[in-house]
Write a protein that holds these residues in place. Structure first.
Motif, mmCIF file in Angstrom:
data_model
loop_
_atom_site.group_PDB
_atom_site.id
_atom_site.type_symbol
_atom_site.label_atom_id
_atom_site.label_comp_id
_atom_site.label_asym_id
_atom_site.label_seq_id
_atom_site.Cartn_x
_atom_site.Cartn_y
_atom_site.Cartn_z
ATOM 1 N N LYS A 53 0.828 -1.208 0.000
ATOM 2 C CA LYS A 53 0.000 0.000 0.000
ATOM 3 C C LYS A 53 0.864 1.261 0.000
ATOM 4 C CE LYS A 53 -4.021 -2.126 2.189
ATOM 5 N NZ LYS A 53 -4.947 -2.110 3.346
ATOM 6 N N TYR A 54 2.010 1.191 0.667
ATOM 7 C CA TYR A 54 2.901 2.357 0.684
ATOM 8 C C TYR A 54 3.422 2.630 -0.726
ATOM 9 C CZ TYR A 54 6.801 5.440 1.821
ATOM 10 O OH TYR A 54 7.662 6.506 1.869
ATOM 11 N N ASP A 55 3.830 1.574 -1.427
ATOM 12 C CA ASP A 55 4.325 1.733 -2.788
ATOM 13 C C ASP A 55 3.227 2.288 -3.693
ATOM 14 O OD1 ASP A 55 6.664 0.897 -4.722
ATOM 15 O OD2 ASP A 55 4.822 0.224 -5.697
ATOM 16 N N GLN A 56 2.017 1.792 -3.519
ATOM 17 C CA GLN A 56 0.892 2.283 -4.321
ATOM 18 C C GLN A 56 0.645 3.765 -4.052
ATOM 19 O OE1 GLN A 56 -2.324 -0.361 -3.293
ATOM 20 N NE2 GLN A 56 -1.251 -2.160 -4.093
ATOM 21 N N GLY A 57 0.742 4.157 -2.775
ATOM 22 C CA GLY A 57 0.557 5.559 -2.415
ATOM 23 C C GLY A 57 1.637 6.449 -3.006
ATOM 24 N N MET A 58 2.879 5.961 -2.984
ATOM 25 C CA MET A 58 3.983 6.737 -3.543
ATOM 26 C C MET A 58 3.841 6.880 -5.058
ATOM 27 S SD MET A 58 5.907 7.881 -1.154
ATOM 28 C CE MET A 58 7.399 8.344 -2.037
ATOM 29 N N ARG A 59 3.363 5.834 -5.708
ATOM 30 C CA ARG A 59 3.165 5.909 -7.161
ATOM 31 C C ARG A 59 2.102 6.955 -7.517
ATOM 32 N NH1 ARG A 59 5.599 1.800 -10.037
ATOM 33 N NH2 ARG A 59 6.491 0.132 -8.759
ATOM 34 N N LYS A 60 1.090 7.056 -6.674
ATOM 35 C CA LYS A 60 0.064 8.078 -6.903
ATOM 36 C C LYS A 60 0.659 9.477 -6.750
ATOM 37 C CE LYS A 60 -3.923 5.276 -5.550
ATOM 38 N NZ LYS A 60 -5.022 5.084 -4.560
#
Length: 334
Positions: free
Chosen positions: A80-87
């Motif tokens: 989820k952290y990686d997904q948030g950073m990609r956003k």
């Protein structure tokens, strides 16, 4: 705690960040720490520079963020952290970790697996387009599943090993989460000492889907057979051929080369919910040893005053315990 002991603890565990409630004005002041907002409250987090990050996140190693430990076993696809950073990257508020690495001199553009300390230094030859990299595919699909991992810390309960970083099922099987989101599964030292060395193991095939709390595999010793409960659910991606070919490997190294298979499951946290770890597994193992001692005394008479240690083949030494009785009582399958 002495200075040397404290440094050793921090080097091993990697803890040490301090935090305090802050105000909005502190968010831009890096000297005060890393600012974040949770539930409307500003929190300032200041990493301990002497602490070693045990599982460094790619985003931290690439210099995009100051401090972040990976807590998703380097499985970026479900992080989820990686997904948030990609956003954040899509909104132009952050640069990607790949772009951050591309800004470095060519010899400092190391492989993502080197960044996360999973391999020694290796320079990236594909400009961080991992899908085109043969080594990346090899590492994830072949090298990682076959990598031997040993317990970080092991306790002993009257001769029975209990690793602190393994998750235990009450049927005396274990599971361990490893890099890439893989789950390694095996039998604990108690079960293997209880039943002695197997003549053969009946292991499932690759691709088979297992369900937790159901029979996962079996073993045979002479005319006796035993079945083991799978501690987790998932699809098998690797089977330990060494154990199939040389069954005594399981007894010799139950938490190392003696693993039985590797699997994947999309929801690791849910999968591990009912398993025991750390103090819970130690308490459970103590009760299991006490139960075994009582059974032995009923069959063979009083044990030593201190209880003593059990040997490597309990059933072979005291067949009066009954094979089916042992598997029913301890493996929950007899």
């Amino acid at each position: 705690m002495g200075e040397r002991t404290e440094k050793a603890r921090r080097a091993r565990v990697g803890y040490g960040s301090s935090y305090h409630k802050g105000v909005a004005g502190e968010l831009g002041e890096k000297s005060r720490g890393i600012g974040t907002v949770l539930g409307g409250q500003v929190w300032m987090i200041k990493p301990d520079k002497d602490a070693r990050t045990a599982n460094p996140c790619l985003w931290m190693q690439a210099g995009v963020v100051e401090f972040k430990n990976c807590n998703n076993y380097y499985d970026c696809t479900t992080c989820k952290y990686d997904q948030g950073m990609r956003k954040q990257v899509e909104k132009k508020k952050k640069i990607s970790w790949q772009d951050s690495m591309r800004r470095r001199p060519s010899l400092e553009r190391v492989c993502r697996h080197s960044l996360t300390n999973r391999i020694k230094r290796r320079v990236c030859a594909y400009d961080y387009e991992c899908s085109k990299c043969d080594f990346d595919q090899f590492f994830e699909d072949v090298w990682t599943p076959k990598t031997k991992n040993l317990p970080l810390e092991t306790r002993h309960i009257k001769g029975f090993e209990v690793p602190s970083d393994y998750y235990f099922h009450d049927g005396h099987t274990w599971a361990r989460i490893e890099s890439g989101g893989y789950i390694r599964v095996g039998m604990d030292a108690f079960a293997l000492k209880l039943l002695g060395k197997a003549d053969s193991f009946d292991l499932p095939l690759m691709g088979k889907e297992l369900e937790k709390n159901r029979i996962g595999w079996g073993m045979r010793r002479s005319e006796n057979g035993a079945e083991f409960i799978s501690p987790v659910s998932g699809v098998i991606v690797e089977v330990n051929k060494k154990v199939r070919e040389s069954p005594d490997r399981a007894n010799n190294e139950p938490y190392g080369d003696g693993w039985v298979f590797l699997l994947r499951h999309p929801d690791i946290k849910e999968n591990f919910k009912e398993l025991m770890r750390n103090s819970a597994s130690l308490e459970w193992m103590s009760k299991e040893v006490g139960k075994l001692e009582q059974m032995v005394e009923e069959v063979a008479g009083p044990m030593a005053a201190d209880g003593g240690y059990f040997g490597d083949d309990i059933y072979g030494s005291i067949p009066g315990l009954g094979w089916n009785n042992l598997t029913r009582t301890f493996l929950k399958t007899g």
